[in-house]
Design a protein around this motif. Structure first.
Motif, PDB file in Angstrom:
ATOM      1  N   GLY A 114      12.878  -3.830  13.835  1.00 62.56           N
ATOM      2  CA  GLY A 114      13.722  -4.557  12.902  1.00 62.56           C
ATOM      3  C   GLY A 114      13.311  -5.981  12.630  1.00 62.56           C
ATOM      4  O   GLY A 114      14.053  -6.728  11.990  1.00 62.56           O
ATOM      5  N   ARG A 115      12.143  -6.384  13.088  1.00 61.05           N
ATOM      6  CA  ARG A 115      11.714  -7.767  12.901  1.00 61.05           C
ATOM      7  C   ARG A 115      10.852  -7.947  11.650  1.00 61.05           C
ATOM      8  O   ARG A 115      10.646  -9.071  11.200  1.00 61.05           O
ATOM      9  N   VAL A 116      10.344  -6.840  11.099  1.00 59.11           N
ATOM     10  CA  VAL A 116       9.458  -6.917   9.935  1.00 59.11           C
ATOM     11  C   VAL A 116      10.039  -6.090   8.794  1.00 59.11           C
ATOM     12  O   VAL A 116      10.403  -4.929   8.973  1.00 59.11           O
ATOM     13  N   ASP A 117      10.126  -6.721   7.643  1.00 58.21           N
ATOM     14  CA  ASP A 117      10.549  -6.046   6.422  1.00 58.21           C
ATOM     15  C   ASP A 117       9.280  -5.508   5.760  1.00 58.21           C
ATOM     16  O   ASP A 117       8.384  -6.279   5.402  1.00 58.21           O
ATOM     17  N   VAL A 118       9.178  -4.206   5.619  1.00 64.54           N
ATOM     18  CA  VAL A 118       7.990  -3.581   5.037  1.00 64.54           C
ATOM     19  C   VAL A 118       8.336  -3.092   3.638  1.00 64.54           C
ATOM     20  O   VAL A 118       9.210  -2.242   3.473  1.00 64.54           O
ATOM     21  N   LEU A 119       7.652  -3.653   2.658  1.00 66.63           N
ATOM     22  CA  LEU A 119       7.848  -3.281   1.261  1.00 66.63           C
ATOM     23  C   LEU A 119       6.760  -2.305   0.868  1.00 66.63           C
ATOM     24  O   LEU A 119       5.575  -2.610   0.997  1.00 66.63           O
ATOM     25  N   ASN A 120       7.149  -1.152   0.386  1.00 64.94           N
ATOM     26  CA  ASN A 120       6.181  -0.113   0.047  1.00 64.94           C
ATOM     27  C   ASN A 120       5.807  -0.210  -1.432  1.00 64.94           C
ATOM     28  O   ASN A 120       6.577   0.173  -2.299  1.00 64.94           O
ATOM     29  N   GLY A 121       4.604  -0.723  -1.689  1.00 57.17           N
ATOM     30  CA  GLY A 121       4.083  -0.814  -3.051  1.00 57.17           C
ATOM     31  C   GLY A 121       3.128   0.313  -3.363  1.00 57.17           C
ATOM     32  O   GLY A 121       2.332   0.207  -4.298  1.00 57.17           O
ATOM     33  N   GLY A 122       3.179   1.388  -2.604  1.00 58.51           N
ATOM     34  CA  GLY A 122       2.304   2.530  -2.839  1.00 58.51           C
ATOM     35  C   GLY A 122       2.782   3.356  -4.025  1.00 58.51           C
ATOM     36  O   GLY A 122       3.968   3.613  -4.155  1.00 58.51           O
ATOM     37  N   VAL A 123       1.842   3.753  -4.869  1.00 57.72           N
ATOM     38  CA  VAL A 123       2.154   4.578  -6.035  1.00 57.72           C
ATOM     39  C   VAL A 123       1.140   5.710  -6.103  1.00 57.72           C
ATOM     40  O   VAL A 123      -0.075   5.462  -6.086  1.00 57.72           O
ATOM     41  N   GLY A 124       1.618   6.932  -6.151  1.00 54.56           N
ATOM     42  CA  GLY A 124       0.737   8.089  -6.228  1.00 54.56           C
ATOM     43  C   GLY A 124      -0.215   8.000  -7.407  1.00 54.56           C
ATOM     44  O   GLY A 124       0.210   7.736  -8.528  1.00 54.56           O
ATOM     45  N   GLY A 125      -1.493   8.204  -7.134  1.00 56.95           N
ATOM     46  CA  GLY A 125      -2.496   8.190  -8.185  1.00 56.95           C
ATOM     47  C   GLY A 125      -3.086   6.829  -8.475  1.00 56.95           C
ATOM     48  O   GLY A 125      -4.014   6.717  -9.279  1.00 56.95           O
ATOM     49  N   TYR A 126      -2.583   5.770  -7.854  1.00 56.40           N
ATOM     50  CA  TYR A 126      -3.129   4.444  -8.125  1.00 56.40           C
ATOM     51  C   TYR A 126      -4.541   4.307  -7.568  1.00 56.40           C
ATOM     52  O   TYR A 126      -4.861   4.838  -6.508  1.00 56.40           O
ATOM     53  N   SER A 127      -5.348   3.576  -8.290  1.00 56.11           N
ATOM     54  CA  SER A 127      -6.686   3.214  -7.838  1.00 56.11           C
ATOM     55  C   SER A 127      -6.649   1.736  -7.432  1.00 56.11           C
ATOM     56  O   SER A 127      -5.624   1.062  -7.610  1.00 56.11           O
TER      57      SER A 127
ATOM     58  N   SER B 167      -7.877   4.404   0.291  1.00 57.07           N
ATOM     59  CA  SER B 167      -8.335   5.785   0.418  1.00 57.07           C
ATOM     60  C   SER B 167      -9.650   5.923  -0.332  1.00 57.07           C
ATOM     61  O   SER B 167      -9.913   5.185  -1.281  1.00 57.07           O
ATOM     62  N   LEU B 168     -10.477   6.882   0.065  1.00 58.01           N
ATOM     63  CA  LEU B 168     -11.794   7.015  -0.564  1.00 58.01           C
ATOM     64  C   LEU B 168     -11.723   7.255  -2.069  1.00 58.01           C
ATOM     65  O   LEU B 168     -12.603   6.823  -2.807  1.00 58.01           O
ATOM     66  N   ASN B 169     -10.677   7.899  -2.549  1.00 59.93           N
ATOM     67  CA  ASN B 169     -10.585   8.137  -3.986  1.00 59.93           C
ATOM     68  C   ASN B 169     -10.041   6.935  -4.753  1.00 59.93           C
ATOM     69  O   ASN B 169      -9.894   6.988  -5.966  1.00 59.93           O
ATOM     70  N   ASP B 170      -9.763   5.824  -4.081  1.00 58.09           N
ATOM     71  CA  ASP B 170      -9.271   4.628  -4.753  1.00 58.09           C
ATOM     72  C   ASP B 170     -10.335   3.970  -5.629  1.00 58.09           C
ATOM     73  O   ASP B 170     -10.033   3.049  -6.386  1.00 58.09           O
ATOM     74  N   ALA B 171     -11.569   4.441  -5.545  1.00 55.48           N
ATOM     75  CA  ALA B 171     -12.638   3.911  -6.397  1.00 55.48           C
ATOM     76  C   ALA B 171     -12.697   4.615  -7.748  1.00 55.48           C
ATOM     77  O   ALA B 171     -13.609   4.372  -8.534  1.00 55.48           O
ATOM     78  N   GLU B 172     -11.729   5.470  -8.038  1.00 53.16           N
ATOM     79  CA  GLU B 172     -11.704   6.129  -9.344  1.00 53.16           C
ATOM     80  C   GLU B 172     -11.520   5.075 -10.420  1.00 53.16           C
ATOM     81  O   GLU B 172     -10.702   4.173 -10.281  1.00 53.16           O
ATOM     82  N   THR B 173     -12.283   5.203 -11.503  1.00 51.42           N
ATOM     83  CA  THR B 173     -12.216   4.192 -12.557  1.00 51.42           C
ATOM     84  C   THR B 173     -11.718   4.745 -13.883  1.00 51.42           C
ATOM     85  O   THR B 173     -11.549   4.011 -14.833  1.00 51.42           O
ATOM     86  N   ARG B 174     -11.493   6.032 -13.951  1.00 47.68           N
ATOM     87  CA  ARG B 174     -10.970   6.603 -15.188  1.00 47.68           C
ATOM     88  C   ARG B 174      -9.604   7.223 -14.876  1.00 47.68           C
ATOM     89  O   ARG B 174      -9.371   7.693 -13.763  1.00 47.68           O
ATOM     90  N   PRO B 175      -8.698   7.196 -15.860  1.00 48.68           N
ATOM     91  CA  PRO B 175      -7.348   7.720 -15.595  1.00 48.68           C
ATOM     92  C   PRO B 175      -7.355   9.241 -15.510  1.00 48.68           C
ATOM     93  O   PRO B 175      -7.424   9.922 -16.515  1.00 48.68           O
ATOM     94  N   ILE B 176      -7.315   9.764 -14.272  1.00 44.43           N
ATOM     95  CA  ILE B 176      -7.321  11.210 -14.112  1.00 44.43           C
ATOM     96  C   ILE B 176      -6.012  11.738 -13.527  1.00 44.43           C
ATOM     97  O   ILE B 176      -5.762  12.916 -13.559  1.00 44.43           O
ATOM     98  N   GLN B 177      -5.192  10.826 -13.000  1.00 42.44           N
ATOM     99  CA  GLN B 177      -3.910  11.244 -12.459  1.00 42.44           C
ATOM    100  C   GLN B 177      -2.905  11.368 -13.596  1.00 42.44           C
ATOM    101  O   GLN B 177      -3.022  10.689 -14.620  1.00 42.44           O
TER     102      GLN B 177
END
Length: 174
Positions: free
Chosen positions: A36-49, A74-84
């Motif tokens: 309870g000492r750290v507030d964790v904000l989740n900015g993760g979005v499926g498909g984001y590069s 993640s290794l697929n975070d280097a995607e540069t074209r919109p495929i999601q």
């Protein structure tokens, strides 16, 4: 509730918690382990590069006032074209994409690039193709610059690729 620190997580579907319950998500587990000492904000979005994450941080991150930014890479975070689906929905459709024949030709070109740069491996092709890697490296530099402007350190955490719950044997360090 009063927290000692605030951590902002950036990432894709793994960070978001796709396929697990909220209680099993990376963000929730990290917050729970801090007692309870750290507030964790989740900015993760499926498909984001990394490009998407850099844009999101520049637009929204500073207003969240984090003490630390954790970039879950993640290794697929280097995607540069919109495929999601999400990115494809908002992407501007080029004139040639209205032609089924030209879309098939583009798919063949992508497959040829994968073969040329990655010996048939999608992940290797992302990193051996100088154009896609430079776009990703520039996005990483933008994340660093935005964080520096905020006076906030960035911790880069590489998320491993798991296939059917097992570590993948291929090595992607060059």
């Amino acid at each position: 509730e009063e927290f000692d620190r605030r951590i902002l997580l950036l990432g894709d579907s793994v960070t978001f918690g796709f396929g697990v319950t909220v209680e099993q998500s990376f963000a929730h587990c990290l917050e729970r382990r801090s007692n309870g000492r750290v507030d964790v904000l989740n900015g993760g979005v499926g498909g984001y590069s990394t490009v998407d994450e850099a844009a999101w941080l520049a637009a929204r991150g500073a207003g969240l006032d984090p003490d630390l930014i954790v970039l879950a890479y993640s290794l697929n975070d280097a995607e540069t074209r919109p495929i999601q689906p999400l990115q494809s929905h908002f992407a501007v459709v080029a004139w040639w994409q209205h032609s089924h024949l030209l879309r098939l030709a583009a798919q063949a070109w992508v497959a040829a690039q994968e073969k040329r740069f990655g010996d048939g491996s999608y992940y290797r092709a992302l990193y051996r193709n100088p154009r896609s890697w430079e776009i990703t490296a520039e996005a990483l530099r933008r994340i660093a610059a935005v964080a520096r402007g905020m006076g906030v350190p960035v911790l880069l955490v590489q998320i491993p690729v798991l296939v059917d719950g097992a570590w993948r044997e291929e090595r992607y360090v060059y």
